[in-house]
Design an enzyme around this catalytic site. Structure first.
Site, PDB file in Angstrom:
ATOM      1  N   SER A 197     -90.707 -31.822  -3.337  1.00 60.16           N
ATOM      2  CA  SER A 197     -91.923 -30.985  -3.677  1.00 60.16           C
ATOM      3  C   SER A 197     -92.446 -30.441  -5.276  1.00 60.16           C
ATOM      4  O   SER A 197     -91.390 -29.860  -5.201  1.00 60.16           O
ATOM      5  CB  SER A 197     -93.293 -31.635  -3.057  1.00 60.16           C
ATOM      6  OG  SER A 197     -94.573 -30.665  -3.100  1.00 60.16           O
TER       7      SER A 197
ATOM      8  N   TYR B 261     -95.546 -27.287   5.372  1.00 55.72           N
ATOM      9  CA  TYR B 261     -95.263 -27.949   3.450  1.00 55.72           C
ATOM     10  C   TYR B 261     -94.930 -27.009   2.497  1.00 55.72           C
ATOM     11  O   TYR B 261     -93.672 -27.852   2.105  1.00 55.72           O
ATOM     12  CB  TYR B 261     -96.442 -28.458   3.564  1.00 55.72           C
ATOM     13  CG  TYR B 261     -95.603 -29.905   1.916  1.00 55.72           C
ATOM     14  CD1 TYR B 261     -95.310 -30.641   2.824  1.00 55.72           C
ATOM     15  CD2 TYR B 261     -95.741 -29.739   1.232  1.00 55.72           C
ATOM     16  CE1 TYR B 261     -95.215 -32.503   1.997  1.00 55.72           C
ATOM     17  CE2 TYR B 261     -95.624 -30.897   0.132  1.00 55.72           C
ATOM     18  CZ  TYR B 261     -95.038 -32.068   0.582  1.00 55.72           C
ATOM     19  OH  TYR B 261     -95.011 -32.820  -0.171  1.00 55.72           O
TER      20      TYR B 261
ATOM     21  N   LYS C 161     -91.029 -27.389   1.294  1.00 54.16           N
ATOM     22  CA  LYS C 161     -90.541 -27.578   0.592  1.00 54.16           C
ATOM     23  C   LYS C 161     -88.894 -26.828   0.066  1.00 54.16           C
ATOM     24  O   LYS C 161     -88.744 -27.075  -1.254  1.00 54.16           O
ATOM     25  CB  LYS C 161     -91.549 -28.543   0.107  1.00 54.16           C
ATOM     26  CG  LYS C 161     -92.486 -29.672   0.336  1.00 54.16           C
ATOM     27  CD  LYS C 161     -90.999 -30.282   0.631  1.00 54.16           C
ATOM     28  CE  LYS C 161     -91.472 -31.963   1.042  1.00 54.16           C
ATOM     29  NZ  LYS C 161     -90.111 -32.965   0.920  1.00 54.16           N
TER      30      LYS C 161
END
Length: 274
Positions: A142, A155, A159
Protein backbone atom coordinates in the site's frame (compact mmCIF):
# COMPACT_ATOMS: atom_id res chain seq x y z
CA UNK A 1 8.06 -12.37 -17.37
CA UNK A 2 5.50 -13.11 -20.02
CA UNK A 3 2.10 -14.12 -18.62
CA UNK A 4 1.06 -16.22 -21.61
CA UNK A 5 1.15 -19.91 -20.71
CA UNK A 6 1.99 -19.28 -17.06
CA UNK A 7 0.20 -20.43 -13.89
CA UNK A 8 -0.67 -17.99 -11.12
CA UNK A 9 -2.11 -18.00 -7.61
CA UNK A 10 -3.99 -14.88 -6.48
CA UNK A 11 -5.02 -14.41 -2.86
CA UNK A 12 -7.74 -12.07 -1.65
CA UNK A 13 -9.45 -12.62 -4.98
CA UNK A 14 -13.16 -12.64 -4.12
CA UNK A 15 -13.36 -9.05 -5.33
CA UNK A 16 -11.45 -5.80 -5.62
CA UNK A 17 -7.84 -5.79 -6.79
CA UNK A 18 -7.43 -9.57 -6.46
CA UNK A 19 -10.37 -10.43 -8.71
CA UNK A 20 -9.23 -7.79 -11.19
CA UNK A 21 -5.69 -9.21 -11.28
CA UNK A 22 -7.05 -12.71 -11.90
CA UNK A 23 -9.23 -11.40 -14.73
CA UNK A 24 -6.36 -9.59 -16.42
CA UNK A 25 -4.00 -12.56 -16.06
CA UNK A 26 -6.50 -14.78 -17.85
CA UNK A 27 -7.11 -12.18 -20.53
CA UNK A 28 -3.36 -12.01 -21.13
CA UNK A 29 -3.07 -15.74 -21.70
CA UNK A 30 -2.39 -17.39 -18.34
CA UNK A 31 -3.08 -21.09 -18.74
CA UNK A 32 -4.23 -21.46 -15.16
CA UNK A 33 -5.18 -19.22 -12.25
CA UNK A 34 -5.99 -20.38 -8.72
CA UNK A 35 -8.02 -17.79 -6.82
CA UNK A 36 -8.61 -17.83 -3.10
CA UNK A 37 -10.32 -15.82 -0.39
CA UNK A 38 -11.62 -16.39 3.11
CA UNK A 39 -15.08 -15.30 1.91
CA UNK A 40 -16.21 -18.55 0.29
CA UNK A 41 -19.52 -17.24 -1.04
CA UNK A 42 -18.08 -14.22 -2.84
CA UNK A 43 -15.12 -16.26 -4.07
CA UNK A 44 -17.45 -18.86 -5.54
CA UNK A 45 -19.30 -16.24 -7.55
CA UNK A 46 -16.08 -14.64 -8.75
CA UNK A 47 -14.66 -18.03 -9.69
CA UNK A 48 -17.77 -18.88 -11.70
CA UNK A 49 -17.63 -15.58 -13.57
CA UNK A 50 -13.97 -16.03 -14.43
CA UNK A 51 -14.45 -19.66 -15.47
CA UNK A 52 -17.37 -18.75 -17.71
CA UNK A 53 -15.05 -16.60 -19.81
CA UNK A 54 -12.02 -18.88 -19.45
CA UNK A 55 -13.24 -22.49 -19.12
CA UNK A 56 -10.72 -24.97 -17.75
CA UNK A 57 -8.36 -22.22 -16.60
CA UNK A 58 -9.73 -21.33 -13.15
CA UNK A 59 -9.74 -23.06 -9.78
CA UNK A 60 -11.36 -21.37 -6.75
CA UNK A 61 -10.15 -22.54 -3.34
CA UNK A 62 -11.72 -20.91 -0.29
CA UNK A 63 -9.52 -20.64 2.78
CA UNK A 64 -7.08 -18.63 4.85
CA UNK A 65 -4.13 -17.59 2.68
CA UNK A 66 -2.27 -16.39 5.77
CA UNK A 67 -1.83 -19.93 7.12
CA UNK A 68 0.86 -22.36 6.02
CA UNK A 69 -1.78 -25.06 5.53
CA UNK A 70 -3.90 -22.74 3.40
CA UNK A 71 -0.97 -21.69 1.22
CA UNK A 72 0.17 -25.29 0.84
CA UNK A 73 -3.30 -26.22 -0.39
CA UNK A 74 -3.18 -23.45 -3.00
CA UNK A 75 0.21 -24.55 -4.29
CA UNK A 76 -0.85 -28.19 -4.42
CA UNK A 77 -4.02 -27.27 -6.30
CA UNK A 78 -2.08 -25.24 -8.87
CA UNK A 79 0.48 -28.00 -9.37
CA UNK A 80 -2.17 -30.71 -9.60
CA UNK A 81 -4.50 -28.87 -11.98
CA UNK A 82 -2.03 -26.84 -14.04
CA UNK A 83 1.41 -28.31 -13.37
CA UNK A 84 3.20 -25.45 -11.63
CA UNK A 85 3.13 -22.13 -9.80
CA UNK A 86 4.94 -19.52 -11.87
CA UNK A 87 3.53 -16.40 -10.23
CA UNK A 88 2.21 -15.84 -6.73
CA UNK A 89 0.18 -12.72 -5.98
CA UNK A 90 0.12 -12.15 -2.22
CA UNK A 91 -2.81 -9.76 -2.40
CA UNK A 92 -5.01 -10.56 0.61
CA UNK A 93 -5.08 -7.81 3.22
CA UNK A 94 -6.92 -6.52 6.27
CA UNK A 95 -7.19 -3.07 7.82
CA UNK A 96 -7.01 -4.09 11.48
CA UNK A 97 -7.67 -1.80 14.43
CA UNK A 98 -7.24 1.93 14.10
CA UNK A 99 -5.14 3.44 16.91
CA UNK A 100 -3.47 2.57 20.19
CA UNK A 101 -6.73 1.14 21.44
CA UNK A 102 -6.50 -1.66 18.86
CA UNK A 103 -6.48 -5.04 20.55
CA UNK A 104 -3.65 -7.55 20.54
CA UNK A 105 -5.82 -9.70 18.29
CA UNK A 106 -6.18 -6.81 15.82
CA UNK A 107 -2.43 -6.37 15.69
CA UNK A 108 -1.80 -10.09 15.33
CA UNK A 109 -4.29 -10.43 12.50
CA UNK A 110 -2.89 -7.41 10.63
CA UNK A 111 0.67 -8.69 10.87
CA UNK A 112 -0.41 -12.24 10.05
CA UNK A 113 -2.33 -11.39 6.88
CA UNK A 114 -0.41 -8.36 5.64
CA UNK A 115 3.13 -9.62 6.32
CA UNK A 116 3.48 -13.20 7.52
CA UNK A 117 1.26 -14.55 4.73
CA UNK A 118 3.91 -13.27 2.32
CA UNK A 119 6.74 -14.78 4.34
CA UNK A 120 5.03 -18.18 4.54
CA UNK A 121 4.28 -18.25 0.82
CA UNK A 122 7.86 -17.31 -0.08
CA UNK A 123 9.26 -20.03 2.21
CA UNK A 124 7.23 -22.62 0.32
CA UNK A 125 7.81 -21.30 -3.20
CA UNK A 126 11.28 -19.78 -3.44
CA UNK A 127 13.34 -23.00 -3.06
CA UNK A 128 11.56 -24.54 -6.04
CA UNK A 129 11.87 -21.37 -8.07
CA UNK A 130 15.60 -21.26 -7.38
CA UNK A 131 15.94 -24.81 -8.69
CA UNK A 132 14.01 -23.88 -11.84
CA UNK A 133 15.76 -20.55 -12.19
CA UNK A 134 12.48 -18.66 -12.50
CA UNK A 135 9.53 -17.49 -10.42
CA UNK A 136 7.59 -14.35 -9.63
CA UNK A 137 6.46 -13.06 -6.24
CA UNK A 138 4.05 -10.13 -6.41
CA UNK A 139 3.30 -8.39 -3.12
CA UNK A 140 0.32 -6.11 -2.62
CA UNK A 141 1.33 -3.57 0.00
CA UNK A 142 0.00 0.00 0.00
CA UNK A 143 1.03 3.62 -0.24
CA UNK A 144 0.72 3.35 3.55
CA UNK A 145 3.79 1.13 3.42
CA UNK A 146 5.81 4.02 2.03
CA UNK A 147 4.31 7.14 3.59
CA UNK A 148 2.20 5.86 6.53
CA UNK A 149 -1.56 5.78 7.03
CA UNK A 150 -3.49 8.43 8.92
CA UNK A 151 -5.50 6.75 11.69
CA UNK A 152 -4.58 3.08 11.44
CA UNK A 153 -1.36 2.12 13.20
CA UNK A 154 -1.58 -1.62 12.54
CA UNK A 155 -2.25 -1.07 8.84
CA UNK A 156 0.66 1.35 8.43
CA UNK A 157 3.09 -0.83 10.35
CA UNK A 158 2.11 -4.08 8.63
CA UNK A 159 2.22 -2.53 5.16
CA UNK A 160 5.68 -1.13 5.87
CA UNK A 161 6.58 -4.70 6.76
CA UNK A 162 5.18 -5.98 3.46
CA UNK A 163 7.27 -3.47 1.51
CA UNK A 164 10.39 -4.35 3.49
CA UNK A 165 9.93 -8.08 2.96
CA UNK A 166 9.41 -7.60 -0.79
CA UNK A 167 12.59 -5.50 -0.91
CA UNK A 168 14.49 -8.21 0.96
CA UNK A 169 13.26 -10.90 -1.43
CA UNK A 170 14.31 -8.84 -4.43
CA UNK A 171 17.73 -8.05 -2.99
CA UNK A 172 18.40 -11.61 -1.85
CA UNK A 173 17.05 -13.67 -4.76
CA UNK A 174 16.52 -11.28 -7.68
CA UNK A 175 19.85 -12.15 -9.29
CA UNK A 176 18.94 -15.86 -9.14
CA UNK A 177 15.77 -15.73 -11.22
CA UNK A 178 13.17 -14.84 -8.59
CA UNK A 179 11.42 -11.70 -9.76
CA UNK A 180 9.65 -9.51 -7.20
CA UNK A 181 7.20 -6.63 -7.50
CA UNK A 182 5.54 -4.56 -4.79
CA UNK A 183 2.22 -2.83 -5.46
CA UNK A 184 1.64 0.34 -3.41
CA UNK A 185 -1.70 1.88 -4.44
CA UNK A 186 -3.43 4.73 -2.66
CA UNK A 187 -7.21 4.99 -3.09
CA UNK A 188 -8.86 2.09 -4.94
CA UNK A 189 -12.60 1.45 -5.03
CA UNK A 190 -12.64 -1.76 -3.00
CA UNK A 191 -14.86 -3.04 -0.23
CA UNK A 192 -11.87 -2.89 2.12
CA UNK A 193 -11.68 0.89 1.71
CA UNK A 194 -15.37 1.70 1.43
CA UNK A 195 -16.20 -0.33 4.55
CA UNK A 196 -13.99 2.07 6.50
CA UNK A 197 -16.22 5.00 5.56
CA UNK A 198 -19.17 3.18 7.15
CA UNK A 199 -17.36 2.04 10.29
CA UNK A 200 -18.76 2.82 13.73
CA UNK A 201 -15.19 3.54 14.83
CA UNK A 202 -14.37 7.23 14.32
CA UNK A 203 -10.66 6.53 13.86
CA UNK A 204 -11.39 4.02 11.08
CA UNK A 205 -13.62 6.57 9.34
CA UNK A 206 -10.82 9.14 9.56
CA UNK A 207 -8.36 6.63 8.09
CA UNK A 208 -10.66 5.90 5.15
CA UNK A 209 -11.44 9.59 4.60
CA UNK A 210 -7.75 10.43 4.54
CA UNK A 211 -7.28 8.00 1.65
CA UNK A 212 -10.30 9.34 -0.23
CA UNK A 213 -9.07 12.93 0.15
CA UNK A 214 -5.50 12.18 -0.89
CA UNK A 215 -6.10 11.74 -4.62
CA UNK A 216 -8.04 10.01 -7.37
CA UNK A 217 -10.02 6.88 -6.55
CA UNK A 218 -9.01 4.22 -9.07
CA UNK A 219 -10.98 1.20 -10.23
CA UNK A 220 -9.53 -2.26 -9.51
CA UNK A 221 -9.17 -3.11 -13.20
CA UNK A 222 -7.13 0.05 -13.77
CA UNK A 223 -4.74 -1.14 -11.05
CA UNK A 224 -4.67 -4.64 -12.54
CA UNK A 225 -3.62 -3.19 -15.90
CA UNK A 226 -0.58 -1.67 -14.21
CA UNK A 227 0.14 -4.95 -12.44
CA UNK A 228 0.25 -6.77 -15.78
CA UNK A 229 2.57 -4.10 -17.21
CA UNK A 230 4.87 -4.39 -14.17
CA UNK A 231 5.14 -8.16 -14.58
CA UNK A 232 6.04 -7.78 -18.25
CA UNK A 233 8.68 -5.18 -17.33
CA UNK A 234 9.78 -7.07 -14.19
CA UNK A 235 9.53 -3.77 -12.33
CA UNK A 236 9.79 -3.75 -8.55
CA UNK A 237 7.81 -0.72 -7.39
CA UNK A 238 4.31 -0.38 -8.83
CA UNK A 239 2.62 2.96 -8.10
CA UNK A 240 -0.84 3.33 -9.66
CA UNK A 241 -0.97 6.81 -8.09
CA UNK A 242 2.15 8.64 -9.38
CA UNK A 243 1.92 11.30 -6.66
CA UNK A 244 2.89 8.69 -4.06
CA UNK A 245 6.43 8.74 -5.42
CA UNK A 246 6.61 12.49 -4.84
CA UNK A 247 5.22 12.06 -1.30
CA UNK A 248 7.88 9.42 -0.67
CA UNK A 249 10.64 11.66 -1.96
CA UNK A 250 9.51 14.55 0.22
CA UNK A 251 9.46 12.27 3.24
CA UNK A 252 13.03 11.15 2.64
CA UNK A 253 14.26 14.65 1.84
CA UNK A 254 12.94 16.30 5.02
CA UNK A 255 11.43 14.02 7.64
CA UNK A 256 10.59 16.83 10.08
CA UNK A 257 8.68 18.79 7.47
CA UNK A 258 6.88 15.67 6.30
CA UNK A 259 5.74 14.75 9.83
CA UNK A 260 4.54 18.30 10.45
CA UNK A 261 2.58 18.20 7.20
CA UNK A 262 1.02 14.85 8.09
CA UNK A 263 0.00 16.23 11.47
CA UNK A 264 -1.81 19.11 9.77
CA UNK A 265 -3.41 16.70 7.30
CA UNK A 266 -4.65 14.49 10.12
CA UNK A 267 -6.23 17.49 11.81
CA UNK A 268 -7.99 18.47 8.60
CA UNK A 269 -9.59 15.07 7.99
CA UNK A 270 -10.51 14.61 11.67
CA UNK A 271 -12.55 17.81 11.97
CA UNK A 272 -16.08 17.20 13.32
CA UNK A 273 -17.61 18.73 10.18
CA UNK A 274 -16.63 15.56 8.36
Amino acid sequence: MQITGKVAVVTGAAGGIGAAIAQRLLEHGARGVVVTDIDAERLGETGRQLAADHPGCVEAVAGDAASTDGITRLIETAEREFGAVDLYFANAGVTGGAGLDASEDDWSRSLDVNVMAHVRAAKLLVPGWLERGEGYFFSTASAAGLVTQIGSASYAVSKHGAVAFAEWLAVTYGARGVRVSCLCPQGVRTELLMAGTRSEDAAERVAAQAVLDAGALLEPLDVADQVVEAVADERFLVLPHPQVLEFFRRKGADYERWIAGMQRYQESVARPSR
